[in-house]
Scaffold this active site. Sequence first.
Site, PDB file in Angstrom:
ATOM      1  N   GLU A  55      -2.274  10.411  -0.063  1.00 28.48           N
ATOM      2  CA  GLU A  55      -3.527   9.655  -0.168  1.00 28.48           C
ATOM      3  C   GLU A  55      -3.983   9.190   1.197  1.00 28.48           C
ATOM      4  O   GLU A  55      -5.181   9.193   1.494  1.00 28.48           O
ATOM      5  CB  GLU A  55      -3.335   8.448  -1.097  1.00 28.48           C
ATOM      6  CG  GLU A  55      -4.594   7.645  -1.352  1.00 28.48           C
ATOM      7  CD  GLU A  55      -4.906   6.574  -0.298  1.00 28.48           C
ATOM      8  OE1 GLU A  55      -6.030   6.040  -0.304  1.00 28.48           O
ATOM      9  OE2 GLU A  55      -4.009   6.268   0.521  1.00 28.48           O
ATOM     10  N   GLU A  56      -3.048   8.781   2.030  1.00 28.22           N
ATOM     11  CA  GLU A  56      -3.410   8.189   3.323  1.00 28.22           C
ATOM     12  C   GLU A  56      -4.092   9.187   4.249  1.00 28.22           C
ATOM     13  O   GLU A  56      -4.762   8.789   5.200  1.00 28.22           O
ATOM     14  CB  GLU A  56      -2.162   7.611   4.007  1.00 28.22           C
ATOM     15  CG  GLU A  56      -1.491   6.457   3.261  1.00 28.22           C
ATOM     16  CD  GLU A  56      -2.354   5.201   3.178  1.00 28.22           C
ATOM     17  OE1 GLU A  56      -3.500   5.214   3.668  1.00 28.22           O
ATOM     18  OE2 GLU A  56      -1.873   4.204   2.620  1.00 28.22           O
ATOM     19  N   ASP A 101      -4.985   0.455  -5.954  1.00 29.42           N
ATOM     20  CA  ASP A 101      -4.690   0.701  -4.542  1.00 29.42           C
ATOM     21  C   ASP A 101      -5.346  -0.350  -3.654  1.00 29.42           C
ATOM     22  O   ASP A 101      -5.797  -0.055  -2.552  1.00 29.42           O
ATOM     23  CB  ASP A 101      -5.141   2.101  -4.135  1.00 29.42           C
ATOM     24  CG  ASP A 101      -4.695   2.482  -2.728  1.00 29.42           C
ATOM     25  OD1 ASP A 101      -3.721   1.874  -2.236  1.00 29.42           O
ATOM     26  OD2 ASP A 101      -5.322   3.363  -2.114  1.00 29.42           O
ATOM     27  N   ASP A 128       0.848  -1.193   0.000  1.00 34.96           N
ATOM     28  CA  ASP A 128       0.000   0.000   0.000  1.00 34.96           C
ATOM     29  C   ASP A 128       0.884   1.243   0.000  1.00 34.96           C
ATOM     30  O   ASP A 128       1.288   1.715   1.052  1.00 34.96           O
ATOM     31  CB  ASP A 128      -0.902  -0.032   1.241  1.00 34.96           C
ATOM     32  CG  ASP A 128      -1.865   1.119   1.296  1.00 34.96           C
ATOM     33  OD1 ASP A 128      -2.084   1.743   0.257  1.00 34.96           O
ATOM     34  OD2 ASP A 128      -2.392   1.397   2.396  1.00 34.96           O
TER      35      ASP A 128
END
Length: 472
Positions: A336-337, A364, A302
Amino acid sequence: MKFLLFTLFGIVQFLSLASGKSIPKNKFSHKSLKEMKEEIAGYEDVAESLINLAVYGKAKNRSYERLSYFIDTVGPRLSGSKNLDRAIEIMYKNLQQNGLDSVHLEPVKIPHWERGEESAVMLVPRLHKMAILGLGSSIGTPPEGITAEVLVVTSFDELQRRSPEAKGKIVVFNQPFVSYAITVQYRTHGAVEAAKVGALASLIRSVASFSVYSPHTGNQEYQDDVPKIPTACITVEDAEMLTRLASYGKTIVIQLKMGAKTYPDTVSFNTVAEITGDKYPDQIVLVSGHLDSWDVGQGALDDGGGSFISWEALSLIKDLGLRPKRTLRLVLWTAEEQGGIGALQYYRLHKGNISNYSLVMESDAGTFLPTGLQFSGSERARDIMKEIMGLLKHLNVTKVFTGGEGTDINFWIQAGVPGASLSNDLFKYFTFHHTYGDTMTVMNPKQMNVAAAVWSVVAYVVADLEEMLPRT
Protein backbone atom coordinates in the site's frame (compact mmCIF):
# COMPACT_ATOMS: atom_id res chain seq x y z
CA MET A 1 10.68 -23.94 2.23
CA LYS A 2 7.72 -24.18 4.59
CA PHE A 3 6.46 -20.76 3.50
CA LEU A 4 6.99 -21.76 -0.14
CA LEU A 5 4.75 -24.79 0.30
CA PHE A 6 1.78 -22.90 1.67
CA THR A 7 2.44 -20.08 -0.79
CA LEU A 8 2.04 -22.57 -3.63
CA PHE A 9 -1.08 -23.88 -1.95
CA GLY A 10 -2.38 -20.33 -1.74
CA ILE A 11 -1.71 -19.73 -5.43
CA VAL A 12 -3.60 -22.88 -6.35
CA GLN A 13 -6.57 -21.76 -4.26
CA PHE A 14 -6.34 -18.28 -5.74
CA LEU A 15 -6.33 -19.55 -9.33
CA SER A 16 -9.29 -21.76 -8.51
CA LEU A 17 -11.24 -18.78 -7.22
CA ALA A 18 -10.28 -16.59 -10.16
CA SER A 19 -11.56 -19.17 -12.62
CA GLY A 20 -14.71 -20.05 -10.69
CA LYS A 21 -18.33 -20.04 -11.78
CA SER A 22 -19.93 -16.91 -13.12
CA ILE A 23 -21.59 -14.69 -10.53
CA PRO A 24 -25.35 -14.19 -10.66
CA LYS A 25 -26.71 -10.69 -11.10
CA ASN A 26 -26.83 -8.76 -7.85
CA LYS A 27 -29.92 -7.58 -6.08
CA PHE A 28 -29.56 -3.91 -5.17
CA SER A 29 -31.75 -2.22 -2.59
CA HIS A 30 -35.21 -1.28 -3.76
CA LYS A 31 -36.83 -1.06 -0.34
CA SER A 32 -38.10 2.25 0.94
CA LEU A 33 -36.13 3.99 3.66
CA LYS A 34 -38.94 3.19 6.11
CA GLU A 35 -38.63 -0.50 5.28
CA MET A 36 -34.85 -0.32 5.64
CA LYS A 37 -35.16 1.38 9.03
CA GLU A 38 -37.44 -1.39 10.22
CA GLU A 39 -35.06 -4.08 8.98
CA ILE A 40 -32.00 -2.42 10.54
CA ALA A 41 -33.80 -1.92 13.87
CA GLY A 42 -34.00 -5.70 14.04
CA TYR A 43 -30.22 -5.85 14.45
CA GLU A 44 -30.11 -4.03 17.81
CA ASP A 45 -29.56 -7.23 19.79
CA VAL A 46 -26.85 -8.50 17.44
CA ALA A 47 -25.09 -5.12 17.54
CA GLU A 48 -25.20 -5.11 21.35
CA SER A 49 -23.76 -8.63 21.43
CA LEU A 50 -20.87 -7.63 19.16
CA ILE A 51 -20.22 -4.48 21.20
CA ASN A 52 -20.32 -6.33 24.51
CA LEU A 53 -17.99 -9.05 23.26
CA ALA A 54 -15.47 -6.57 21.83
CA VAL A 55 -15.49 -3.94 24.57
CA TYR A 56 -16.45 -5.76 27.78
CA GLY A 57 -16.41 -9.51 27.15
CA LYS A 58 -13.86 -12.26 26.60
CA ALA A 59 -12.57 -10.61 23.39
CA LYS A 60 -11.70 -7.37 25.24
CA ASN A 61 -8.17 -6.23 24.30
CA ARG A 62 -7.74 -9.20 21.95
CA SER A 63 -6.97 -7.14 18.85
CA TYR A 64 -4.39 -5.14 20.83
CA GLU A 65 -2.77 -8.27 22.27
CA ARG A 66 -2.65 -9.99 18.89
CA LEU A 67 -1.16 -6.87 17.33
CA SER A 68 1.45 -6.30 20.03
CA TYR A 69 2.80 -9.84 19.75
CA PHE A 70 2.88 -9.59 15.95
CA ILE A 71 4.46 -6.12 15.91
CA ASP A 72 7.10 -6.83 18.54
CA THR A 73 8.22 -10.10 16.95
CA VAL A 74 8.07 -9.07 13.26
CA GLY A 75 8.86 -5.34 13.28
CA PRO A 76 8.58 -2.99 10.28
CA ARG A 77 7.43 -4.53 6.99
CA LEU A 78 8.77 -2.63 3.99
CA SER A 79 7.74 -3.70 0.49
CA GLY A 80 10.17 -6.32 -0.78
CA SER A 81 11.64 -7.07 2.63
CA LYS A 82 12.04 -10.41 4.41
CA ASN A 83 10.07 -8.92 7.30
CA LEU A 84 7.04 -8.49 5.03
CA ASP A 85 7.39 -12.07 3.79
CA ARG A 86 7.47 -13.27 7.38
CA ALA A 87 4.48 -11.12 8.31
CA ILE A 88 2.41 -12.63 5.48
CA GLU A 89 3.45 -16.14 6.50
CA ILE A 90 2.42 -15.49 10.11
CA MET A 91 -0.92 -13.93 9.18
CA TYR A 92 -1.71 -16.78 6.80
CA LYS A 93 -1.27 -19.23 9.67
CA ASN A 94 -3.16 -17.00 12.13
CA LEU A 95 -6.19 -16.79 9.87
CA GLN A 96 -6.19 -20.53 9.31
CA GLN A 97 -5.95 -21.21 13.04
CA ASN A 98 -8.83 -18.80 13.59
CA GLY A 99 -10.99 -21.15 11.52
CA LEU A 100 -11.89 -18.63 8.82
CA ASP A 101 -12.99 -19.78 5.39
CA SER A 102 -11.04 -19.75 2.13
CA VAL A 103 -7.75 -18.55 3.64
CA HIS A 104 -5.44 -18.00 0.70
CA LEU A 105 -2.73 -15.82 -0.81
CA GLU A 106 -3.10 -13.87 -4.05
CA PRO A 107 0.28 -13.13 -5.71
CA VAL A 108 1.33 -9.56 -6.44
CA LYS A 109 4.46 -8.10 -8.03
CA ILE A 110 5.79 -5.31 -5.80
CA PRO A 111 8.75 -2.86 -5.65
CA HIS A 112 11.87 -3.50 -3.59
CA TRP A 113 13.65 -0.35 -2.39
CA GLU A 114 16.10 0.02 0.50
CA ARG A 115 17.23 3.30 2.05
CA GLY A 116 20.75 2.32 3.10
CA GLU A 117 22.86 4.66 5.21
CA GLU A 118 21.86 8.32 5.03
CA SER A 119 22.84 11.62 6.59
CA ALA A 120 22.57 15.37 6.16
CA VAL A 121 24.92 17.87 7.76
CA MET A 122 24.63 21.63 7.58
CA LEU A 123 28.22 22.88 7.15
CA VAL A 124 27.54 26.63 6.81
CA PRO A 125 26.76 28.92 8.62
CA ARG A 126 27.44 26.43 11.44
CA LEU A 127 27.94 22.69 11.89
CA HIS A 128 24.63 20.92 12.53
CA LYS A 129 23.77 17.24 12.02
CA MET A 130 20.22 16.97 10.72
CA ALA A 131 17.72 14.14 11.20
CA ILE A 132 16.46 12.89 7.83
CA LEU A 133 14.52 10.03 6.29
CA GLY A 134 14.94 9.26 2.62
CA LEU A 135 11.75 9.01 0.59
CA GLY A 136 10.61 5.78 -0.99
CA SER A 137 12.04 5.08 -4.48
CA SER A 138 14.58 7.90 -4.14
CA ILE A 139 17.91 7.37 -5.83
CA GLY A 140 21.04 7.60 -3.73
CA THR A 141 23.81 10.17 -3.87
CA PRO A 142 27.35 9.48 -5.08
CA PRO A 143 29.42 7.83 -2.29
CA GLU A 144 30.99 11.18 -1.42
CA GLY A 145 27.56 12.75 -1.18
CA ILE A 146 26.27 16.03 -2.58
CA THR A 147 27.58 19.23 -1.03
CA ALA A 148 25.82 22.35 -2.20
CA GLU A 149 24.24 25.64 -1.27
CA VAL A 150 20.60 25.62 -0.27
CA LEU A 151 17.59 27.43 -1.71
CA VAL A 152 14.66 27.51 0.72
CA VAL A 153 11.13 27.95 -0.64
CA THR A 154 7.68 27.60 0.88
CA SER A 155 5.72 26.49 -2.20
CA PHE A 156 5.94 25.28 -5.77
CA ASP A 157 4.91 28.77 -6.88
CA GLU A 158 7.84 30.33 -5.03
CA LEU A 159 10.18 27.77 -6.58
CA GLN A 160 8.99 28.82 -10.04
CA ARG A 161 9.46 32.50 -9.25
CA ARG A 162 12.98 31.84 -8.01
CA SER A 163 13.90 29.15 -10.54
CA PRO A 164 17.06 30.98 -11.76
CA GLU A 165 18.46 30.62 -8.22
CA ALA A 166 17.88 26.85 -8.02
CA LYS A 167 20.38 25.48 -10.51
CA GLY A 168 23.14 23.47 -8.81
CA LYS A 169 21.57 23.82 -5.36
CA ILE A 170 19.70 21.69 -2.85
CA VAL A 171 16.10 22.88 -2.76
CA VAL A 172 14.45 22.83 0.67
CA PHE A 173 10.65 22.96 0.79
CA ASN A 174 9.33 24.50 4.01
CA GLN A 175 5.65 24.17 3.07
CA PRO A 176 3.13 24.74 5.88
CA PHE A 177 0.97 21.77 6.90
CA VAL A 178 -2.59 22.42 5.70
CA SER A 179 -3.90 18.87 5.52
CA TYR A 180 -2.31 15.59 4.57
CA ALA A 181 -4.10 15.45 1.22
CA ILE A 182 -2.89 18.91 0.23
CA THR A 183 0.56 19.02 1.80
CA VAL A 184 1.65 15.51 0.75
CA GLN A 185 1.97 16.84 -2.81
CA TYR A 186 5.31 18.35 -1.80
CA ARG A 187 6.61 15.00 -0.61
CA THR A 188 5.27 13.22 -3.68
CA HIS A 189 6.35 15.71 -6.36
CA GLY A 190 9.03 17.85 -4.69
CA ALA A 191 11.97 16.04 -6.28
CA VAL A 192 10.50 16.36 -9.78
CA GLU A 193 9.71 20.07 -9.41
CA ALA A 194 13.18 20.77 -8.00
CA ALA A 195 14.86 18.77 -10.77
CA LYS A 196 12.96 20.69 -13.44
CA VAL A 197 14.75 23.89 -12.37
CA GLY A 198 18.19 22.27 -12.14
CA ALA A 199 18.44 21.37 -8.45
CA LEU A 200 20.86 18.63 -7.35
CA ALA A 201 18.63 17.29 -4.55
CA SER A 202 15.49 18.16 -2.62
CA LEU A 203 14.73 18.14 1.10
CA ILE A 204 11.09 18.32 2.13
CA ARG A 205 9.65 19.49 5.43
CA SER A 206 7.99 16.41 6.94
CA VAL A 207 4.26 16.17 6.28
CA ALA A 208 3.30 16.26 9.93
CA SER A 209 0.65 17.81 12.14
CA PHE A 210 3.16 17.99 15.02
CA SER A 211 6.85 17.27 15.47
CA VAL A 212 9.27 16.51 18.26
CA TYR A 213 12.26 16.66 15.93
CA SER A 214 10.87 13.64 14.06
CA PRO A 215 11.38 13.20 10.30
CA HIS A 216 8.61 11.41 8.39
CA THR A 217 9.21 9.19 5.39
CA GLY A 218 6.77 8.21 2.62
CA ASN A 219 6.59 7.54 -1.08
CA GLN A 220 7.63 9.93 -3.84
CA GLU A 221 7.24 9.74 -7.59
CA TYR A 222 9.68 10.47 -10.39
CA GLN A 223 8.75 11.39 -13.97
CA ASP A 224 10.39 9.60 -16.88
CA ASP A 225 11.17 12.86 -18.71
CA VAL A 226 12.71 14.61 -15.68
CA PRO A 227 16.17 13.86 -14.20
CA LYS A 228 16.06 11.86 -10.98
CA ILE A 229 17.58 13.56 -7.96
CA PRO A 230 17.93 12.32 -4.36
CA THR A 231 15.14 13.38 -2.01
CA ALA A 232 14.47 13.07 1.71
CA CYS A 233 12.32 14.54 4.45
CA ILE A 234 13.76 16.71 7.20
CA THR A 235 12.14 17.73 10.47
CA VAL A 236 9.70 20.59 10.81
CA GLU A 237 12.15 22.22 13.20
CA ASP A 238 15.07 22.13 10.75
CA ALA A 239 12.92 23.33 7.85
CA GLU A 240 11.84 26.34 9.88
CA MET A 241 15.40 27.01 11.06
CA LEU A 242 16.68 26.98 7.47
CA THR A 243 13.94 29.42 6.51
CA ARG A 244 15.00 31.78 9.27
CA LEU A 245 18.67 31.53 8.31
CA ALA A 246 17.77 32.36 4.72
CA SER A 247 15.73 35.35 5.90
CA TYR A 248 18.84 36.63 7.70
CA GLY A 249 20.67 36.57 4.37
CA LYS A 250 22.93 33.71 5.44
CA THR A 251 24.48 31.35 2.92
CA ILE A 252 23.53 27.77 3.80
CA VAL A 253 25.56 24.74 2.71
CA ILE A 254 24.44 21.14 3.30
CA GLN A 255 26.20 17.86 2.65
CA LEU A 256 23.69 15.09 1.81
CA LYS A 257 24.59 11.40 1.68
CA MET A 258 22.06 8.71 0.77
CA GLY A 259 22.77 5.04 0.07
CA ALA A 260 19.30 4.30 -1.33
CA LYS A 261 18.97 1.56 -3.95
CA THR A 262 16.13 0.11 -5.99
CA TYR A 263 16.21 -3.63 -6.71
CA PRO A 264 14.17 -5.66 -9.22
CA ASP A 265 10.50 -6.13 -8.41
CA THR A 266 9.68 -9.15 -6.27
CA VAL A 267 6.65 -11.33 -5.55
CA SER A 268 4.44 -10.71 -2.54
CA PHE A 269 0.83 -11.51 -1.65
CA ASN A 270 -2.48 -10.05 -0.62
CA THR A 271 -3.70 -12.19 2.28
CA VAL A 272 -7.36 -13.16 2.11
CA ALA A 273 -9.83 -14.89 4.44
CA GLU A 274 -13.62 -15.05 4.57
CA ILE A 275 -16.78 -15.87 6.41
CA THR A 276 -18.81 -17.36 3.57
CA GLY A 277 -22.31 -15.97 3.19
CA ASP A 278 -25.15 -18.44 3.72
CA LYS A 279 -27.64 -16.96 1.23
CA TYR A 280 -25.74 -14.81 -1.27
CA PRO A 281 -22.19 -16.21 -0.98
CA ASP A 282 -21.03 -14.58 -4.22
CA GLN A 283 -21.89 -11.11 -2.96
CA ILE A 284 -19.12 -9.41 -0.99
CA VAL A 285 -18.58 -6.99 1.86
CA LEU A 286 -14.84 -6.34 1.86
CA VAL A 287 -13.08 -5.43 5.14
CA SER A 288 -9.43 -4.47 4.96
CA GLY A 289 -6.18 -2.92 6.14
CA HIS A 290 -2.65 -3.08 4.74
CA LEU A 291 0.01 -5.37 6.15
CA ASP A 292 3.08 -3.62 4.77
CA SER A 293 4.65 -0.56 6.42
CA TRP A 294 7.64 1.70 6.15
CA ASP A 295 10.99 0.56 7.51
CA VAL A 296 11.02 2.88 10.54
CA GLY A 297 9.17 2.33 13.80
CA GLN A 298 7.06 -0.82 13.97
CA GLY A 299 4.17 -0.08 11.63
CA ALA A 300 1.78 -0.42 14.57
CA LEU A 301 -0.33 2.63 13.77
CA ASP A 302 0.09 2.44 9.99
CA ASP A 303 -1.43 0.03 9.44
CA GLY A 304 -1.09 -2.76 11.97
CA GLY A 305 -4.08 -1.46 13.89
CA GLY A 306 -6.31 -1.27 10.83
CA SER A 307 -5.33 -4.77 9.72
CA PHE A 308 -5.94 -6.28 13.12
CA ILE A 309 -9.32 -4.67 13.80
CA SER A 310 -10.36 -5.92 10.35
CA TRP A 311 -9.31 -9.42 11.35
CA GLU A 312 -11.00 -8.88 14.70
CA ALA A 313 -14.27 -7.94 13.02
CA LEU A 314 -14.45 -11.40 11.44
CA SER A 315 -13.29 -13.05 14.67
CA LEU A 316 -16.05 -11.35 16.70
CA ILE A 317 -18.70 -12.37 14.19
CA LYS A 318 -17.39 -15.93 14.16
CA ASP A 319 -17.23 -16.08 17.99
CA LEU A 320 -20.95 -15.36 18.15
CA GLY A 321 -21.71 -18.08 15.62
CA LEU A 322 -23.05 -15.55 13.13
CA ARG A 323 -23.02 -16.17 9.39
CA PRO A 324 -24.29 -13.24 7.33
CA LYS A 325 -26.26 -13.62 4.12
CA ARG A 326 -23.38 -12.46 1.94
CA THR A 327 -19.67 -13.17 2.25
CA LEU A 328 -17.44 -11.10 4.51
CA ARG A 329 -14.02 -10.97 2.87
CA LEU A 330 -10.95 -9.85 4.80
CA VAL A 331 -8.08 -8.59 2.65
CA LEU A 332 -4.72 -7.62 4.15
CA TRP A 333 -3.12 -5.63 1.34
CA THR A 334 0.52 -5.62 0.34
CA ALA A 335 2.58 -2.64 -0.93
CA GLU A 336 0.00 0.00 0.00
CA GLU A 337 2.77 2.42 0.90
CA GLN A 338 4.05 2.36 -2.68
CA GLY A 339 0.67 3.58 -3.97
CA GLY A 340 -1.73 0.69 -3.41
CA ILE A 341 0.10 -1.72 -5.71
CA GLY A 342 -1.36 -4.87 -4.17
CA ALA A 343 -4.85 -3.37 -4.19
CA LEU A 344 -4.59 -2.28 -7.82
CA GLN A 345 -3.68 -5.79 -8.91
CA TYR A 346 -6.56 -7.18 -6.82
CA TYR A 347 -8.95 -4.70 -8.45
CA ARG A 348 -7.82 -5.59 -11.95
CA LEU A 349 -8.32 -9.28 -11.21
CA HIS A 350 -11.72 -9.00 -9.52
CA LYS A 351 -13.36 -5.98 -11.16
CA GLY A 352 -15.29 -8.27 -13.50
CA ASN A 353 -17.45 -9.06 -10.46
CA ILE A 354 -17.77 -5.43 -9.38
CA SER A 355 -21.56 -5.58 -9.26
CA ASN A 356 -21.25 -8.17 -6.49
CA TYR A 357 -19.50 -5.80 -4.07
CA SER A 358 -21.98 -4.22 -1.66
CA LEU A 359 -19.41 -2.26 0.40
CA VAL A 360 -15.63 -1.89 0.54
CA MET A 361 -14.12 -0.91 3.91
CA GLU A 362 -10.57 0.06 4.84
CA SER A 363 -9.15 1.16 8.18
CA ASP A 364 -5.94 3.09 7.47
CA ALA A 365 -6.16 6.29 9.49
CA GLY A 366 -5.51 4.99 12.98
CA THR A 367 -7.49 3.01 15.51
CA PHE A 368 -7.88 5.72 18.10
CA LEU A 369 -11.32 6.32 19.59
CA PRO A 370 -13.55 6.56 16.49
CA THR A 371 -15.63 9.68 15.96
CA GLY A 372 -17.81 8.01 13.34
CA LEU A 373 -17.70 6.54 9.88
CA GLN A 374 -16.57 8.23 6.68
CA PHE A 375 -18.72 7.10 3.78
CA SER A 376 -18.78 7.51 0.02
CA GLY A 377 -21.89 6.45 -1.84
CA SER A 378 -25.33 7.49 -3.00
CA GLU A 379 -27.69 9.46 -0.78
CA ARG A 380 -29.92 6.40 -0.41
CA ALA A 381 -26.94 4.33 0.70
CA ARG A 382 -25.87 7.11 3.08
CA ASP A 383 -29.32 7.10 4.70
CA ILE A 384 -29.00 3.36 5.24
CA MET A 385 -25.53 3.78 6.77
CA LYS A 386 -26.89 6.41 9.14
CA GLU A 387 -29.43 3.89 10.39
CA ILE A 388 -26.72 1.26 10.85
CA MET A 389 -24.50 3.68 12.77
CA GLY A 390 -27.48 4.36 15.05
CA LEU A 391 -26.96 0.81 16.36
CA LEU A 392 -23.73 2.10 17.95
CA LYS A 393 -25.44 4.74 20.09
CA HIS A 394 -24.24 3.11 23.32
CA LEU A 395 -20.68 3.73 22.18
CA ASN A 396 -21.58 7.29 21.16
CA VAL A 397 -20.12 6.63 17.70
CA THR A 398 -23.03 7.32 15.38
CA LYS A 399 -21.92 10.02 12.93
CA VAL A 400 -21.63 9.44 9.19
CA PHE A 401 -19.20 11.81 7.53
CA THR A 402 -18.47 12.32 3.86
CA GLY A 403 -15.32 11.14 2.14
CA GLY A 404 -15.00 7.43 2.82
CA GLU A 405 -11.64 6.53 1.34
CA GLY A 406 -8.47 4.49 1.49
CA THR A 407 -5.61 4.01 -0.94
CA ASP A 408 -6.56 0.36 -1.34
CA ILE A 409 -10.32 0.78 -1.79
CA ASN A 410 -10.35 3.97 -3.86
CA PHE A 411 -10.24 1.91 -7.07
CA TRP A 412 -13.63 0.44 -6.15
CA ILE A 413 -15.11 3.71 -4.88
CA GLN A 414 -14.16 5.51 -8.09
CA ALA A 415 -15.96 2.75 -9.99
CA GLY A 416 -19.16 3.35 -8.01
CA VAL A 417 -18.96 0.86 -5.15
CA PRO A 418 -19.91 2.34 -1.74
CA GLY A 419 -16.88 2.76 0.51
CA ALA A 420 -16.30 3.30 4.22
CA SER A 421 -13.40 4.18 6.50
CA LEU A 422 -13.05 4.93 10.20
CA SER A 423 -13.02 8.57 11.27
CA ASN A 424 -10.22 9.14 13.80
CA ASP A 425 -8.05 11.73 15.49
CA LEU A 426 -5.99 12.73 12.46
CA PHE A 427 -3.89 15.28 14.37
CA LYS A 428 -2.55 12.47 16.54
CA TYR A 429 -2.27 10.13 13.58
CA PHE A 430 -0.10 12.46 11.52
CA THR A 431 2.12 13.13 14.51
CA PHE A 432 3.43 9.55 14.38
CA HIS A 433 2.68 8.54 10.78
CA HIS A 434 5.75 7.20 8.86
CA THR A 435 8.15 7.89 11.74
CA TYR A 436 10.30 6.00 14.22
CA GLY A 437 7.53 6.83 16.70
CA ASP A 438 5.02 4.49 15.03
CA THR A 439 5.24 1.82 17.73
CA MET A 440 2.91 -0.10 20.04
CA THR A 441 3.33 2.70 22.59
CA VAL A 442 0.98 4.81 20.44
CA MET A 443 -1.75 2.16 20.53
CA ASN A 444 -4.51 2.03 23.16
CA PRO A 445 -6.29 -1.29 23.82
CA LYS A 446 -9.58 0.28 24.95
CA GLN A 447 -9.74 2.47 21.87
CA MET A 448 -8.94 -0.51 19.65
CA ASN A 449 -11.81 -2.40 21.29
CA VAL A 450 -14.25 0.34 20.33
CA ALA A 451 -12.84 0.58 16.80
CA ALA A 452 -13.22 -3.19 16.37
CA ALA A 453 -16.79 -3.05 17.67
CA VAL A 454 -17.73 -0.33 15.17
CA TRP A 455 -16.02 -2.20 12.34
CA SER A 456 -17.74 -5.51 13.17
CA VAL A 457 -21.25 -4.05 13.51
CA VAL A 458 -21.03 -2.14 10.21
CA ALA A 459 -19.52 -5.09 8.34
CA TYR A 460 -22.00 -7.64 9.68
CA VAL A 461 -25.17 -5.65 9.24
CA VAL A 462 -24.35 -4.57 5.67
CA ALA A 463 -23.45 -8.17 4.84
CA ASP A 464 -26.69 -9.51 6.35
CA LEU A 465 -29.23 -7.06 4.93
CA GLU A 466 -31.60 -8.67 2.50
CA GLU A 467 -30.54 -6.26 -0.25
CA MET A 468 -27.18 -4.80 -1.25
CA LEU A 469 -26.44 -1.13 -0.69
CA PRO A 470 -27.91 0.94 -3.54
CA ARG A 471 -25.53 2.50 -6.06
CA THR A 472 -27.95 5.30 -6.98
